[in-house]
Design an enzyme around this catalytic site. Structure first.
Site, mmCIF file in Angstrom:
data_model
loop_
_atom_site.group_PDB
_atom_site.id
_atom_site.type_symbol
_atom_site.label_atom_id
_atom_site.label_comp_id
_atom_site.label_asym_id
_atom_site.label_seq_id
_atom_site.Cartn_x
_atom_site.Cartn_y
_atom_site.Cartn_z
ATOM 1 N N ALA A 94 29.686 70.807 -17.792
ATOM 2 C CA ALA A 94 29.364 72.167 -17.349
ATOM 3 C C ALA A 94 27.869 72.428 -17.471
ATOM 4 O O ALA A 94 27.282 72.164 -18.503
ATOM 5 C CB ALA A 94 30.129 73.179 -18.193
ATOM 6 N N ASP A 95 27.272 72.946 -16.397
ATOM 7 C CA ASP A 95 25.918 73.444 -16.549
ATOM 8 C C ASP A 95 26.018 74.937 -16.867
ATOM 9 O O ASP A 95 27.119 75.471 -17.024
ATOM 10 C CB ASP A 95 25.058 73.157 -15.313
ATOM 11 C CG ASP A 95 25.658 73.727 -14.034
ATOM 12 O OD1 ASP A 95 25.362 73.194 -12.954
ATOM 13 O OD2 ASP A 95 26.408 74.730 -14.106
ATOM 14 N N SER A 96 24.893 75.611 -16.940
ATOM 15 C CA SER A 96 24.936 77.000 -17.410
ATOM 16 C C SER A 96 25.710 77.917 -16.466
ATOM 17 O O SER A 96 26.380 78.851 -16.897
ATOM 18 C CB SER A 96 23.519 77.521 -17.630
ATOM 19 O OG SER A 96 22.738 77.310 -16.461
ATOM 20 N N GLU B 151 19.243 72.513 -11.962
ATOM 21 C CA GLU B 151 20.439 72.809 -11.152
ATOM 22 C C GLU B 151 20.337 72.067 -9.830
ATOM 23 O O GLU B 151 19.241 71.877 -9.306
ATOM 24 C CB GLU B 151 20.536 74.313 -10.841
ATOM 25 C CG GLU B 151 20.938 75.206 -11.994
ATOM 26 C CD GLU B 151 22.397 75.081 -12.392
ATOM 27 O OE1 GLU B 151 23.167 74.406 -11.693
ATOM 28 O OE2 GLU B 151 22.760 75.643 -13.435
ATOM 29 N N ARG B 155 24.128 73.488 -5.004
ATOM 30 C CA ARG B 155 25.200 73.953 -5.850
ATOM 31 C C ARG B 155 25.884 75.190 -5.276
ATOM 32 O O ARG B 155 25.237 76.163 -4.922
ATOM 33 C CB ARG B 155 24.641 74.310 -7.223
ATOM 34 C CG ARG B 155 25.702 74.417 -8.255
ATOM 35 C CD ARG B 155 25.172 75.151 -9.444
ATOM 36 N NE ARG B 155 26.009 74.974 -10.602
ATOM 37 C CZ ARG B 155 27.251 75.401 -10.699
ATOM 38 N NH1 ARG B 155 27.777 76.044 -9.694
ATOM 39 N NH2 ARG B 155 27.951 75.205 -11.791
#
Lengths: 142, 315
Positions: A94-96, B151, B155
């Site tokens: 999991a990223d933020s 990120e 995404r």
């Protein structure tokens, strides 16, 4: 807080060879296996599965189970992935953004509202389950 | 401008991997920020992963074993290897990767727990790690608290952007996103804001409760707003990223500096470092250096190449 330690069993695929420095320690209530050197002999990377878990009295197993399902869904993990209560979201990939989306998924599932500063503080399955039960009991108590 | 420090060689330090080769790097000067990154999808060789596993501590190995699936295990091994090998480079061969110990500060932020004796003074290294499934990055500085967040550009979110923004961002940030009519650019700007806010909180090092996302606004100062709508990305020479806490909106804090990069056309990276003013020294923005690494095998300095596109540099 009562804790029950289940026996940890670690199963290795046949291509994994453990060196002689592996130690198995049993002391008192817990058994731990310390892997100090492990080598993979084949080209593919076999998975190691640990089926040990600790159950604490803080949250119901059904709650923990539901949290695991939602986490797996958000992180696109195979349905048969084995998560433990202290599985960290970050370690599960999991990223933020995933973390807050997991929390939003839990809010929907359990019909609760998580405070903003808590949304990003939840880092494990257990923490999520504990918070959910706390919020549910507050809701019904109010 | 390097700040060279001499370290006495600790002769009894054990070297764990006899075949390891890790380029040592001079410490970042106080006016530099370094970043090292790994792309897990390119590192699937089992014997290499085997070597990396042996760099980890026993408890780190235990944690790896408990993860479900090869991909997650490999990712965890790579993340720990990245931190350990990166930090080791800056100790002038005094501390090998496997010897590092870590602890958490009072708020849970990981830091190095130097094991040293009177003969060796460890460098005041700060580091911060961020990972996505496709990229793991570690930022390093000397004497400046740092936070980084990565990120994937592409995404997608399960929830729609406006509900996420309304919930987690400030009104000013929501207004800013609403000025963008192109949905793809709006999504990209959302991700950029998210990484910048994340990097800031991580740099602060006090956990998310100390600085919930909706208590501070990140904005691009300069003419970038208009150029953003026109050409889809901010003009790096003109925009500066600043943070305002809602508690004191007029008092724009210049205690923190931000940089925003696009890495390998696939990821956004936000870096936040504390702006420490040193008496008598010019307060120049830190120079950023970026390496792509395959620990023990290959390092590529990519900062001046197309792989690292600066969207907004430290100002």
């Amino acid at each position: 807080m009562a804790t029950i330690s289940a026996t940890s069993s670690i199963r290795f695929c046949s291509s994994l060879k453990l060196s002689s420095s592996t130690t198995l320690q049993v002391n008192g209530r817990t058994s731990t296996v310390k892997v100090t050197h492990a080598g993979w002999k084949s080209k593919s990377f076999p998975s190691l599965r640990c089926t040990g878990f600790r159950v604490s009295c803080s949250a119901k197993p059904e709650t923990v189970q539901k949290v695991c399902e939602i986490v797996k869904k958000q992180l696109a993990l195979p349905a048969d992935s084995e998560l433990t209560p202290d599985s960290k979201f970050a370690a599960l990939g999991a990223d933020s953004l995933d973390t807050v989306e997991i929390v939003m998924g839990l809010e929907e599932e359990f019909d609760i509202n998580v405070e903003e500063d808590n949304s990003q503080n939840i880092t494990t399955v257990q923490e999520a389950a504990d918070l959910i039960e706390e919020l549910i009991s507050k809701k019904s108590g109010a | 401008m390097f700040c060279k420090r001499g370290f006495s060689m600790h002769t009894t330090v054990k070297s764990f991997c006899s075949s390891s080769y890790l380029t040592t790097i001079p410490l970042p000067s106080k006016r530099e920020t370094h970043m090292w990154y790994i792309t897990p999808d390119e590192l699937k060789d089992a014997s290499l992963i085997d070597q990396y596993l042996n760099v980890l501590s026993p408890s780190e190995k235990e944690n790896v074993i408990r993860l479900p699936g090869d991909k997650l295990q490999r990712s965890a091994i790579l993340a720990r290897t990245l931190v350990r090998t990166t930090l080791a480079r800056y100790t002038n061969s005094v501390v090998s990767p496997s010897l590092f110990k870590f602890r958490k500060n009072n708020f849970g932020k990981p830091e190095v727990d130097w094991q040293c004796d009177k003969n060796w003074k460890p460098p005041p290294l700060h580091f911060n790690l961020s990972h996505t499934s496709s990229l793991i990055a570690c930022g390093v500085t000397v004497d400046m608290p740092i936070g980084i967040d990565v990120e994937e550009k592409q995404r997608k979110t399960r929830n729609n952007l406006s509900s996420l923004a309304r919930r987690f961002f400030t009104l000013d940030e929501v207004d800013y996103l609403n000025t963008i009519s192109n949905p793809e650019i709006q999504r990209q700007e959302f991700i950029k804001l998210w990484t910048l806010k994340e990097a800031y909180v991580k740099a602060l090092g006090k956990g998310f409760s100390a600085a919930p996302f909706n208590t501070f606004t990140i904005r691009f100062r300069g003419t970038s707003r208009l150029s953003l709508q026109k050409c889809g990305h901010s003009n790096s020479e003109e925009s500066e990223i600043i943070v305002e806490t809602l508690a004191e909106p007029k008092n724009v804090t210049t205690n923190w500096r931000f940089a925003l990069l696009e890495l390998a056309s696939s990821h956004y990276v936000a870096i936040c470092v504390e702006n420490k003013r040193i008496k008598g020294v010019e307060n120049d923005p830190p120079l950023l250096k970026v390496w792509k690494t395959v620990p023990f095998i290959k390092d590529e300095l990519l900062s001046e190449t197309d792989s690292v596109r600066t969207i907004s540099s430290f100002v």
